[in-house]
Motif scaffolding. Structure first.
Motif, mmCIF file in Angstrom:
data_model
loop_
_atom_site.group_PDB
_atom_site.id
_atom_site.type_symbol
_atom_site.label_atom_id
_atom_site.label_comp_id
_atom_site.label_asym_id
_atom_site.label_seq_id
_atom_site.Cartn_x
_atom_site.Cartn_y
_atom_site.Cartn_z
ATOM 1 N N GLN A 141 0.836 -1.210 0.000
ATOM 2 C CA GLN A 141 0.000 0.000 0.000
ATOM 3 C C GLN A 141 0.872 1.262 0.000
ATOM 4 O O GLN A 141 0.403 2.326 -0.353
ATOM 5 N N GLU A 164 3.810 6.302 -11.617
ATOM 6 C CA GLU A 164 2.807 6.757 -12.600
ATOM 7 C C GLU A 164 2.954 5.941 -13.884
ATOM 8 O O GLU A 164 1.967 5.414 -14.409
ATOM 9 N N ARG A 169 0.064 4.370 -9.603
ATOM 10 C CA ARG A 169 0.091 5.572 -8.752
ATOM 11 C C ARG A 169 -1.166 5.711 -7.888
ATOM 12 O O ARG A 169 -1.104 6.231 -6.777
ATOM 13 N N ASP A 170 -2.315 5.251 -8.407
ATOM 14 C CA ASP A 170 -3.539 5.385 -7.606
ATOM 15 C C ASP A 170 -3.699 4.240 -6.598
ATOM 16 O O ASP A 170 -4.623 4.229 -5.805
ATOM 17 N N GLN A 171 -2.805 3.264 -6.663
ATOM 18 C CA GLN A 171 -2.903 2.149 -5.711
ATOM 19 C C GLN A 171 -1.919 2.248 -4.557
ATOM 20 O O GLN A 171 -2.034 1.528 -3.568
ATOM 21 N N LYS A 173 0.493 4.800 -1.866
ATOM 22 C CA LYS A 173 0.817 6.116 -1.324
ATOM 23 C C LYS A 173 2.337 6.189 -1.242
ATOM 24 O O LYS A 173 2.992 5.193 -0.886
ATOM 25 N N ASP A 192 2.928 11.794 -1.490
ATOM 26 C CA ASP A 192 1.697 11.946 -0.696
ATOM 27 C C ASP A 192 1.928 12.469 0.714
ATOM 28 O O ASP A 192 1.169 13.300 1.185
#
Ligand code: B1M
Length: 213
Positions: A141, A164, A169-171, A173, A192
């Protein structure tokens, strides 16, 4: 004093041998491994983490406490597996490419493990692609990067870009830290979370893992 309190107190004082003996006694008394971990070892490490954050104890004390914790955890590990205790989340951690400083990174690892997180430690001189490859393969994570040199901190931006490019990137942090790193730098490179110290990094990582679920 209960044996769990004794474990916690001795861990805070860095008495590794005593902690090991007490953990073995607690196991022999039939206490559940999860309880020994949470109410003995982790509660002791929590106190150390808070004191470290408030500059009441310093690096050497944290290292000896962490060593005591590791000796206790080593006895519990086989039992924890069979008791079905799951980690609170998975983090891939390392010092960025070109940078060999690892004392702070090791503290971050210990503090995170003290919070019940699983940490995959890639060591030092870690290439951006390596963090991303491991995060992807292991379903982490969090990617956590440490840097101590102004000449290597820029590598953290490459980690963000690499995540990215790999489509993850969206999975994940991305957490950054180390002496030259600032909140402003974190924002600028699109990471983040920035934290100033190892204990805050562990708090933030646990919170992020709980958000992600
Ligand atoms: Co180096 N070094 N070093 N060094 N070294 C510094 C960092 C430096 C500030 C010394 C100085 O000039 N005053 C300077 C950097 C200057 C700069 O970039 N602006 C420096 C330099 C220049 C170098 C070399 C280039 C020297 C040379 O060869 N000419 C070289 C680089 C080698 C390389 O990496 N490629 C080098 C080498 C070394 C040693 C190998 C001798 C040794 C490292 C040993 C090791 O790590 N195993 C070393 C050391 C020990 C230091 C100092 C003295 C101490 C660093 C340290 O461990 N601090 C340092 C000067 C100083 O800081 N006083 C210095 C204790 C540690 C607990 O703090 O790592 O900051 P720190 O971690 C903190 C926070 O930053 C945070 O948590 C910790 C506290 O809780 N944190 C995070 C860290 N990572 C985090 C990640 C997070 C969140 C928080 O989220 C993911």
């Amino acid at each position: 004093m209960s044996i769990l309190n004794e474990i916690s107190e001795n861990l805070q004082r860095g008495k590794a041998k005593v902690v090991k003996e007490l953990v073995q006694q607690a196991i022999d008394q039939g206490l559940p491994a999860k309880q020994i971990l949470e109410e003995g070892l982790l509660s002791g490490m929590d106190v150390v983490g808070e004191k470290f954050k408030n500059n009441e104890v310093f690096v050497p004390e944290v290292l000896v406490a962490a060593r005591a914790m590791n000796m206790g955890v080593a006895l519990l590990k086989p039992l924890l597996g069979s008791a079905g205790v799951e980690s609170h989340g998975k983090v891939v951690l390392g010092t960025v490419k070109g940078d060999l400083h690892d004392i702070g990174k090791n503290l971050v690892k210990m503090m995170m493990e003290g919070k019940g997180l699983e940490v995959i430690d890639l060591g030092t001189d870690v290439a951006p692609e390596k963090y991303v490859e491991v995060a992807k393969e292991q379903g982490c994570q969090i990617i956590a990067c440490s840097s101590l040199l102004t000449t290597t901190m820029g590598m953290m931006e490459n980690v963000v870009k690499e995540a990215e490019a790999a489509g993850i990137r969206d999975q994940v942090k991305i957490m950054v830290g180390g002496a030259p790193v600032t909140q402003e730098f974190c924002d600028k490179i699109g990471a983040d979370v920035y934290t100033t110290d190892a204990a805050s990094a562990a708090d933030a990582a646990l919170e992020l893992c709980q958000q992600v679920g």
